[in-house]
Design an enzyme around this catalytic site. Structure first.
Site, short mmCIF file in Angstrom:
data_model
loop_
_atom_site.label_atom_id
_atom_site.label_comp_id
_atom_site.label_asym_id
_atom_site.label_seq_id
_atom_site.Cartn_x
_atom_site.Cartn_y
_atom_site.Cartn_z
N CYS A 56 -23.60 39.54 -47.41
CA CYS A 56 -23.35 39.65 -45.96
C CYS A 56 -22.14 38.82 -45.54
CB CYS A 56 -24.58 39.22 -45.17
SG CYS A 56 -25.19 37.55 -45.54
N HIS A 197 -28.53 34.41 -43.70
CA HIS A 197 -27.87 35.64 -43.24
C HIS A 197 -26.75 35.29 -42.26
CE1 HIS A 197 -27.44 39.90 -42.87
NE2 HIS A 197 -27.80 39.96 -41.61
N ASP A 218 -24.60 43.45 -37.14
CA ASP A 218 -25.32 43.02 -38.35
C ASP A 218 -24.83 43.84 -39.52
OD1 ASP A 218 -27.29 42.62 -40.40
OD2 ASP A 218 -28.68 41.92 -38.87
#
Length: 286
Positions: A56, A197, A218
């Site tokens: 991520c 994250h 996201d």
């Protein structure tokens, strides 16, 4: 509208939605919510989605860099000078962060990751993003929001983010009216990190009752699929407020952002140490 593009970048299979901010703005034009008063959106960027459960941070870096490289600004010129002409692959980013450590940037973070990223599946966070950008002489900073300290809460962070976008976007609008080019003509997204994250804040909304909501991109693949399948509903997909579980379930956040004076003209040892640069008690980004 949003169309997923599958790109082959070296050995890196990338999933990209080009110019996602344009699609978000179009969704407002098609259906403006009745009680929405004001929106601010960052400069255009391409959305790079996760392809693995640990990448991520790298995908958010690619999305951020797409914003920098797509805009005619001194930040883009500085990236060109640093040899970044195109969006780096995941492996390229790993090597660039390692190179930043070799130059002395963020030694604490480098030590924690054993100064080695290339070919591994180690997670990265906001300080690695800032170290890489600073090694290119781009003045990136971090801001810490720790609700357990009692100094701030989620509402505080949301208000600070609103003020960032309001300030930068109003300056952008002024410079665009005057047809002048400067740091102020570009508004960067914010890199939002919490334990395990990271995401990007690409814009903010203010509602008639005073509520501020964040537009959060996201990098998870399911979000890319949502954006592709629900065209015209982009703002609703990205919108999160203080009551949204995905936002209010964390007690610590770290934000990577670009300072208003976005370049270091002289590399100095102070810039190699990455610390919280949120201005207390004013609680403003520098």
């Amino acid at each position: 509208y949003c169309y997923i593009i599958f790109k082959k970048m070296g050995n890196d299979n990338a999933v990209v939605i080009p110019k996602i901010c344009n699609a978000v703005l179009k969704s407002y034009q098609n259906s403006w919510p009745r009680d929405l008063v004001q929106i601010y959106i960052c400069s255009p960027l391409d959305f790079h989605a996760q392809t693995m459960n640990w990448d991520c941070g790298y995908r958010n870096m690619q999305s951020m860099l797409s914003s920098y490289l797509n805009h005619d600004s001194i930040i883009r010129d500085q990236l060109f000078t640093a040899g970044i002409l195109l969006i780096p692959t995941l492996l390229d980013l790993q090597k660039k962060i390692e190179n930043a450590w070799l130059k002395g940037f963020d030694q604490i973070g480098g030590m924690q990751l054993e100064y080695s990223l290339s070919g591994t599946n180690k997670w990265i966070g906001a300080t690695e993003v800032v170290a890489m950008l600073r090694s290119c002489r781009i003045r990136a900073c971090v801001a810490d929001f720790d609700y357990t300290s009692g100094q701030c809460d989620l509402n505080t962070m949301v208000q600070v983010i609103w003020e960032y976008f309001e300030n930068r976007c109003e300056k952008r609008n002024l410079f665009m009216k005057n047809n002048s080019l400067s740091d102020c003509s570009f508004v960067a997204p914010l890199y939002l990190q919490h334990q395990g994250h990271s995401r990007l804040v690409v814009g903010v909304e203010k509602w008639a009752n005073g509520d501020i909501k964040l537009l959060i991109l996201d990098p998870q693949m399911r979000r890319a699929l949502q954006l592709s399948q629900r065209q015209g509903d982009e703002a609703n997909i990205l919108r999160q407020g203080v009551t949204t579980h995905g936002l209010n379930s964390k007690s610590k956040y770290q934000i990577a952002y670009l300072a208003e004076k976005s370049l270091y003209f002289d590399e100095n040892e102070h810039s190699k140490v990455i610390v919280d640069e949120l201005r207390h008690p004013k609680l403003r980004f520098i």
